[in-house]
Write an enzyme that holds these catalytic residues in place. Structure first.
Site, mmCIF file in Angstrom:
data_model
loop_
_atom_site.group_PDB
_atom_site.id
_atom_site.type_symbol
_atom_site.label_atom_id
_atom_site.label_comp_id
_atom_site.label_asym_id
_atom_site.label_seq_id
_atom_site.Cartn_x
_atom_site.Cartn_y
_atom_site.Cartn_z
ATOM 1 N N GLY A 28 2.522 2.212 10.776
ATOM 2 C CA GLY A 28 3.466 3.286 10.720
ATOM 3 C C GLY A 28 3.878 3.734 12.024
ATOM 4 N N GLU A 35 -6.862 4.600 8.168
ATOM 5 C CA GLU A 35 -6.720 6.012 7.581
ATOM 6 C C GLU A 35 -7.959 6.564 6.916
ATOM 7 O OE1 GLU A 35 -2.966 5.335 5.665
ATOM 8 O OE2 GLU A 35 -1.965 4.761 7.560
ATOM 9 N N GLU A 71 -5.236 -5.054 10.761
ATOM 10 C CA GLU A 71 -4.254 -4.112 10.817
ATOM 11 C C GLU A 71 -4.469 -3.471 12.170
ATOM 12 O OE1 GLU A 71 -2.407 -2.892 7.041
ATOM 13 O OE2 GLU A 71 -4.152 -1.685 7.179
ATOM 14 N N ASN A 83 0.557 -1.160 0.144
ATOM 15 C CA ASN A 83 0.197 -0.014 0.085
ATOM 16 C C ASN A 83 1.014 1.160 0.013
ATOM 17 O OD1 ASN A 83 -1.707 2.109 0.497
ATOM 18 N ND2 ASN A 83 -2.338 1.283 2.484
ATOM 19 N N TRP A 84 1.117 1.936 -1.234
ATOM 20 C CA TRP A 84 1.926 2.887 -1.362
ATOM 21 C C TRP A 84 1.285 4.329 -0.703
ATOM 22 C CZ3 TRP A 84 3.833 3.109 -7.033
ATOM 23 C CH2 TRP A 84 4.562 1.581 -7.185
ATOM 24 N N LYS A 85 0.108 4.381 -0.466
ATOM 25 C CA LYS A 85 -0.467 5.509 0.364
ATOM 26 C C LYS A 85 -0.318 6.798 -0.457
ATOM 27 C CE LYS A 85 -0.250 3.342 4.710
ATOM 28 N NZ LYS A 85 -0.292 3.311 6.318
ATOM 29 N N HIS A 100 -9.408 0.999 5.230
ATOM 30 C CA HIS A 100 -8.332 1.092 5.661
ATOM 31 C C HIS A 100 -8.311 2.013 6.834
ATOM 32 C CE1 HIS A 100 -4.081 2.550 6.818
ATOM 33 N NE2 HIS A 100 -3.664 1.430 6.015
ATOM 34 N N SER A 107 3.716 -2.184 10.315
ATOM 35 C CA SER A 107 5.071 -2.200 10.763
ATOM 36 C C SER A 107 5.688 -3.625 10.194
ATOM 37 C CB SER A 107 5.299 -1.735 12.116
ATOM 38 O OG SER A 107 4.752 -0.249 12.214
HETATM 39 P P1 PGA Z 1 2.849 0.345 7.561
HETATM 40 O O1 PGA Z 1 1.337 0.397 6.976
HETATM 41 O O2 PGA Z 1 3.576 -1.111 7.122
HETATM 42 O O3 PGA Z 1 3.740 1.525 7.274
HETATM 43 O O4 PGA Z 1 2.667 0.260 9.168
HETATM 44 C C1 PGA Z 1 0.425 -0.831 6.808
HETATM 45 C C2 PGA Z 1 -0.864 -0.209 6.239
HETATM 46 O O5 PGA Z 1 -1.171 1.149 6.531
HETATM 47 O O6 PGA Z 1 -1.377 -0.877 5.385
#
Ligand code: PGA
Length: 252
Positions: free
Chosen positions: A175, A99, A169, A9-11, A97, A215
């Protein structure tokens, strides 16, 4: 046998040019793999999708979007429909997600609608669930995850739920550099499978791919991915470097 998957997931990272380069590096790694039982997905930003679809082996890498609209067309300024994504070559969409839930107020109902639209277009939802730190500290993580599943997915028929990928998650691990321990991941994945089995039966639960996210890095993936109910990872930060992402794919 459940499909093992590593999804990046490049966000909101990379320009189109940077993304094209990263995708090309991932592509050459993936096509060179001897063990091609591992599914690999990348989820670049919307603006990159058409360009990247042209530059990767679309049978080897599952081009994935990070989100989609909750309506199929019309006056929704700034939104991107599932139909548009499909036409761009997208085969999977990340939904729910944390976020999106936290910053864009995506609720259970919106996510249920999005899931339906994605499935209607025969695209795979990668549906994310997971508790916040407060919820874990209050000991209610299992209830939170069960509610996320039941409110947004349990209206689906068994034939539809089979086409879904889940990603557990824990929000406190995303993150933050703080990963769930392999035991914590396994415990929750096993529970999620149980909840699915109660609703849809053992066969469907046993065949459902459940990814871990939060992470994940080359140094911890092997142990997490080796847990019985963990079928791979949804990777954020470490998906932005082809070398790290390649190492994660090789972790199985
Ligand atoms: P991260 O993100 O690996 O940077 O913790 C995972 C995600 O949000 O899918």
């Amino acid at each position: 046998m459940r499909k093992k998957i590593v999804a990046g997931n490049w966000k909101m990272n990379t320009t189109v040019e940077e993304g094209r380069k990263l995708a090309a590096e991932v592509n050459s790694f993936v096509v060179g793999l001897e063990n091609n039982d591992i599914g690999v997905a990348i989820a670049p930003p919307f603006t990159h999708l058409t360009e990247i679809a042209k530059s990767i082996d679309n049978d080897a890498i599952c081009l994935t979007a990070q989100n989609c609209a909750s309506e199929s067309r019309g006056a929704y300024t700034g939104e991107i429909s599932v139909g548009m994504l499909k036409a761009a070559g997208v085969k999977a969409v990340i939904l729910g997600h944390s976020e999106r839930r936290a910053y864009f107020r995506e609720d259970y109902k919106t996510l249920a609608k999005k899931t339906d639209l994605v499935l209607e277009q025969e695209i795979k939802p990668i549906f994310c669930i997971g508790e916040t730190l407060d919820e874990r500290e209050a000991g209610i993580q299992a209830d939170v995850v069960k509610k996320q599943l039941s409110e947004s997915l349990f209206h689906l028929q068994a034939t539809s739920i089979q086409n879904l990928i889940l990603a557990y998650e824990p929000v406190w691990a995303i993150g933050t550099g703080k990963t769930a321990s392999p035991e914590q991941a396994q415990e929750m994945h096993k529970y999620i499978r149980l909840v699915i089995a109660e609703k849809y039966g053992n066969d469907i639960a046993d065949n459902l791919t459940i990814l871990y996210g939060g992470s994940c890095k080359p140094s911890n993936a092997r142990e997490i991915f080796s847990q019985a109910d963990v079928d791979g990872g949804l990777i954020g930060g470490a998906a932005l470097k082809a070398e790290d992402f390649g190492a994660l794919i090789s972790s199985f």
